[in-house]
Design an enzyme around this catalytic site. Structure first.
Site, PDB file in Angstrom:
ATOM      1  N   LYS A  81       0.811  -1.227   0.000  1.00 18.67           N
ATOM      2  CA  LYS A  81       0.000   0.000   0.000  1.00 18.67           C
ATOM      3  C   LYS A  81       0.843   1.275   0.000  1.00 18.67           C
ATOM      4  O   LYS A  81       0.360   2.338  -0.425  1.00 18.67           O
ATOM      5  CB  LYS A  81      -0.926   0.004   1.213  1.00 18.67           C
ATOM      6  CG  LYS A  81      -2.086  -0.973   1.124  1.00 18.67           C
ATOM      7  CD  LYS A  81      -3.175  -0.469   0.199  1.00 18.67           C
ATOM      8  CE  LYS A  81      -4.441  -1.317   0.308  1.00 18.67           C
ATOM      9  NZ  LYS A  81      -5.528  -0.803  -0.524  1.00 18.67           N
ATOM     10  N   SER A 113       0.959  -9.899  -0.361  1.00 23.91           N
ATOM     11  CA  SER A 113       0.642  -8.475  -0.374  1.00 23.91           C
ATOM     12  C   SER A 113       0.776  -7.790   0.977  1.00 23.91           C
ATOM     13  O   SER A 113       0.771  -6.559   1.042  1.00 23.91           O
ATOM     14  CB  SER A 113      -0.771  -8.260  -0.917  1.00 23.91           C
ATOM     15  OG  SER A 113      -1.723  -8.933  -0.112  1.00 23.91           O
TER      16      SER A 113
END
Length: 504
Positions: free
Chosen positions: A51, A305
């Protein structure tokens, strides 16, 4: 084809904060599946998630006057930390609105990076609504976690690195999907640069908003969303991300909670790192694809992720891993309540390893056994059940029974004779101070509670199994009351696990 994103991705200048993460071969898993399986290690970013890429790229694209106003976002975790770090690097004031249910470890991490944290509401939607209000009240600039072209382009740099790091044949890439920012950025780049490579989105079965949108041809809002993989617990895919994804993905694979837990274990065994549930989502989809396609000697890649996980959630993940790997069968078996029958059942199991065994006297005629058994595959489980049935046992397969795995295995032996009008409900409700008291106040004042089992797995939501004595004519009143509570719930009164081990 969303070619406009290629230049945006190539122009992203994020590497004074983000790092180029390695692409590693998962040697054990590659050997098991007879394919080369590659893992893009976004869990190694400074905020332990991809992110940071999109958040920082968005900040870089803002005009100076917008940066001076300050930025705001609604997030329960990774986007919040990424934006906080990027804003601190650029000297931009950042405000993050987080649900009150957000684990303290994530709240503290955001504050440590210099951002102001505003706690509001129980859900992401409530936090996002408050963030929009603060945009108007304070004149701040809203940074969306996924539905923004600059954020999408920042996430697309993951694919740019991946294709540079692996120049050989690449059959398919599997990308986790929540709101769709990472998937849109990566898919747009891969589709343009390497069109022969398949791209699949991966979603939890209980939060498959992209799958629903692709099937309908338009964005759909899911009526409810599962919360185990909280990093992708999104009810509706983004507008811009859907525009990109509908033209650039080859399909969507959905996976169960148990399959995600198994993928977390696989990542640990190959890398000695612990992914969060959303972080292992792509690998769970990759494994499912290979199991169904029986492909050999290919090359497949996915993204780890993120690794922002509360330590106390590991107990629950470990508990579910063997089922996710199809290495454990959970079954209920009826045996005669007579001397030697228990021993004979153990003999009939042979040398198979027992992972759990719960026994309780049921009546003078029969006993019910809740047992976990080690198996090597789904086919092995089916053969086990067939063998036991051939020997005359009444067997109920509970391997995919959520209530049995969450609650019954901890409650076996709780029968009460003479109990009438009992109904059983399973709930999820926000884990915050006062939530359990509020929950009980609504129920206990009207009906007698006959069973109560509460479990928390370090997540934002607790899980409760409740038994109530409710006369048949009052059950519509109970249902209306439960709907007013606005908690997710399931009627489990007819669940075979309950009827075998707890029912009167």
């Amino acid at each position: 084809m969303p070619k406009s994103y290629i230049k945006r991705i190539l122009d992203a200048r994020i590497y004074d904060v983000a790092t180029e993460t390695p692409l590693e071969q998962m040697r054990q898993l590659s050997h098991r599946f007879n394919n080369r399986i590659l893992l893009k290690r976004e869990d190694l970013q400074p905020v332990f998630s991809f992110k940071i890429r999109g958040a920082y790229n968005k900040l870089l694209q803002l005009p100076a006057e917008d940066r001076a106003r300050g930025v705001i976002a609604a997030s329960a975790g990774n986007h919040a930390q990424g934006l906080a770090l990027g804003a601190a690097r650029l000297g931009v004031r950042a405000t993050i609105v987080m649900p009150k249910t957000t684990p303290q470890i994530k709240v503290s991490a955001v504050r440590m990076r210099g951002a102001e944290v505003v706690l509001h509401g129980d859900t992401f939607e409530e936090a996002a609504a408050r963030a929009r209000e603060l945009v108007e009240e304070r004149g701040l600039v809203f940074v969306h976690p996924y539905d923004d072209p600059d954020v999408i382009a920042g996430q697309g740099t993951v694919a740019m690195e991946l294709l540079r790091q692996h120049s050989g044949n690449l059959d398919a890439v599997f990308i986790p999907v929540g709101g769709g920012g990472l998937a849109a950025g990566m898919a747009a780049y891969i589709r343009y640069v390497r069109p022969e490579t398949k791209v699949y989105g991966v979603e939890p079965e209980d939060a498959a908003c992209l799958k629903a949108a692709l099937e309908a041809g338009e964005r759909k809002r899911l009526p409810e969303v599962g919360l185990f993989a909280d990093g992708v617990a999104v009810a509706q895919v983004g507008e811009e991300t859907f525009r990109v994804l509908r033209e650039s993905v080859d399909g969507v694979i959905t996976v169960s909670t148990d399959e995600i837990c198994a993928a977390i274990k696989d990542i640990f065994e190959d890398t000695r790192s612990i992914a969060e549930p959303a972080g292992a989502l792509g690998l769970a989809g990759l494994k499912k694809y290979l199991e169904q396609s029986e492909t050999r000697n290919g090359a497949f890649a996915t993204v780890c992720s993120g690794a922002n996980i509360n330590f106390d959630r590991l107990r629950y993940i470990s508990e579910r891993t063997e089922i996710g790997e199809k290495r454990e069968a959970v079954i209920a078996v009826r045996i005669a309540e007579s001397p030697g029958s228990y021993l004979q059942f153990c003999r009939d199991l042979g040398d198979r390893s027992i992972t759990e065994f719960n026994y309780r006297f049921a009546s003078e005629e029969e006993a019910h056994i809740f047992v976990g058994l080690q198996v090597v595959s789904e086919e092995d489980r089916r053969q086990l059940l067939s063998r036991l049935e051939a020997k005359g046992y009444q067997v109920t397969d509970l391997t995919d029974n959520e209530m049995a795995k969450l609650h019954i295995r901890h409650l076996v032996g709780g029968r009460v004779s003479g109990l009438c009008n009992e109904v059983i409900y399973r709930f999820e409700f926000p884990e915050r101070p006062g939530a359990l008291r509020k929950f009980l106040e609504h129920l206990a004042e009207r009906w007698n509670i006959t069973l109560f089992h509460y479990r928390n797995h370090g997540a934002a939501y607790g899980r409760v199994l409740v038994g109530l004595q409710v006369e048949p004519h009052a059950r519509s009143e109970l249902l209306a009351l439960l709907q007013q509570l606005q908690f997710r719930f399931w009627d489990e009164t007819q669940n075979p696990a309950y009827r075998l081990f707890l029912g009167s």
